[in-house]
Design an enzyme around this catalytic site. Sequence first.
Site, PDB file in Angstrom:
ATOM      1  CG  LEU A  82      23.168  32.614  37.966  1.00  0.00           C
ATOM      2  CD1 LEU A  82      22.802  31.215  38.446  1.00  0.00           C
ATOM      3  CD2 LEU A  82      23.338  33.561  39.147  1.00  0.00           C
ATOM      4  CD  GLU A  83      19.195  29.045  31.547  1.00  0.00           C
ATOM      5  OE1 GLU A  83      18.606  29.224  30.463  1.00  0.00           O
ATOM      6  OE2 GLU A  83      19.617  27.922  31.911  1.00  0.00           O
ATOM      7  CB  ILE A  84      18.256  34.401  36.813  1.00  0.00           C
ATOM      8  CG1 ILE A  84      19.436  34.609  37.776  1.00  0.00           C
ATOM      9  CG2 ILE A  84      16.949  34.780  37.494  1.00  0.00           C
ATOM     10  CD1 ILE A  84      19.605  36.028  38.251  1.00  0.00           C
TER      11      ILE A  84
END
Length: 704
Positions: A456-458
Amino acid sequence: MKREDFFTIEKDQDGICTIWLENKIDGINIVSPDLISIMDEMFQEMFDDSSMKAIILISKLKDFMAGADIKSFEIKKEGDFRPFQKRGHEILELMAKDKRPVIAAIDGTCYGLGLEVALACHARIVSNSPRSKMALPEVKLGILPGGGGTQRLPRLIGLQKALDMMLTGKNIFPYQAKKMGLVDEVVDKNKLYHAAKIMAKKLIKNPLERKRKIALKDKILDGTSFGRNIVFKQAKKMAFKQTQGNYPAVPAIIDCVETGLQKGEKAGYEKELEHFEKLMLTPASAGLRSLFNIMTENKKHDKPEKELKTLGMIGAGFMGSGITEVSVKNNINVYLKDIAPQGIENTKKAIWKGLKKKIKYKTLGKVEAEEIIGRVQGRLNYSDFDNADIVIEAVLEKMELKKIIIDDIQKHCKEDVIIATNTSALSVTEMAEHAKKPENVIGMHYFSPVPKMPLLEIVKTPHTAQWVIDACYDFGVRQGKTVIIANDCPGFYVNRILIPYLNECLLMVDEGIAIEDINKAMEQKGFPVGPFKLLDEVGLDVAAHVVQTGKKAAEMRPDFPVNLSVLDMFEKGYLGKKNKKGFFSYNQKGKRTGVNKDVYSFFKGDGSKKLDTKEIQDRALNMMLNEALMCLEEGIIDSPTTGDTGAVFGIGFLPFTGGPFRYMDLIGLDNLETRMKELENKYGSRFKAADILGKMNGGNEVFY
């Protein structure tokens, strides 16, 4: 370190000794070299005690044993670890050869050295808890099972199943373990200790007789030298095809098993000792262990100011469905909104299909499965969205539509709700500046397919509040994701480094290089899939958005030629594997049947030219490396570790290297700079090395 810090020993009137495993220091049962010394002393005393009739090994913690303490096994040279490993072999051999029964009572995780301890016991009994699972995952760390597992496992469950377990590192669940002979009994979690005592009393009187149905084919392949030779030959062939020689642990495991079955256990144990240290010192193991440490550290974070318990999910398409699935499976309630009931129904059906499979294989109970699916509440409007702590939108990649969704969220949700976008290409900053509370807007870039892809790339903007970042990070970890944080820019971090790599591959097709040659070259280099297989897998509709992002970014870099063939293909109805029409042709079952020759009509080249494999690899890979350097230089990512995490878990960057920054250290920054200058002279200024590379070389610096 004292024995009491790790073990509690109880002995009853029947002479049954119970060793309760409880690592009070780490809070998880892991084995270190110091603990091996304590175990050595403890088992020597116990086996010298004539009044002791049987031993039960059981954990007081939630897991039986998670394996070895990876960090404590770092070594500098061959010979550093051998004494500990050899003594470990001797302790387990002492246990296995003693006439008094030792029973492993397993609940929760039983991994690596934990399973090897259990294999040395005379019997294994496991709880039916969904959390109970067994594996020898050492291959994922670039090493092999070093506690006798390569010898005991094949003799217990057969050669084929043992190789499958050790070469994949996959989980084995209770009923599957019973069927294959890995454990002797599966019992209710609450009755585990009682059942272990009953088993101990039985084994004191009579040794365990195992009766397992074995098919004739398996009797031949596992039980005859002729059959085993076929298995080993096939295993070696498949191993090289899948690893391209980049994972030395794989052939080493096969060698240990083969040696033990051909020359006897003693020779097999010696081979295990020989290979283990050599593997620990390989760059592949260092890279893979660094990834393991990253994943472990990723789960450790301060508790956020606000925990997000309820998700409002807008869009029940492929991405929205996946985000919903990883949420409800991890105790997060979801209001799933879509414009049509069919999308919501399809999401529920897809989730239930996966749950039914787990019920069938008895890795999940029906009641638990119904609880999970019950967490999905479909909505055709925003009713109950005022209960959501966070709303994630996964609608079409159109900025105007995203802004309309933001307006709707602000109208129907509570004031402090977090507004997250799953965009992979659009500006999160522009969306934030449209909102009433820009500080509450954030990017949460999941990767497709969401249930399988670990990253997951915030994406934060200059406006994003820290409590929002912290809450979303915690939310992602609870969804089972490995999380990184990047600053907003076209492509963010992961897609930004992917775009130049894919673009260079497309430019080579324009030059006349064959699609299959480029694809094969990158797979030989160590990518799980080549660039054109990747484009077909993610879909050319998604790829078209990524190319548009690259086109936008290239406007600021006139020296960066962008190949737009993917856009043309998409406009002509090419979607890749989704509609069996992409860079490859597919049969009715969706299996690739070769390169789709019609694709060359979208390029200047026809695939007739040849280019050296290394040249193909260097051109494509170095574009990605250079972009990663720029991202670090510009502050898009905060550290090389973040860059390595995103690249490996997001796009499968050469996992055995540990990521692009570790890889650059490995090949030498000076060598990289030299090669970039050669490519720049040959192909143009798009290969001009990032300034940070020259600065680091000038100061003799490295990333790690």
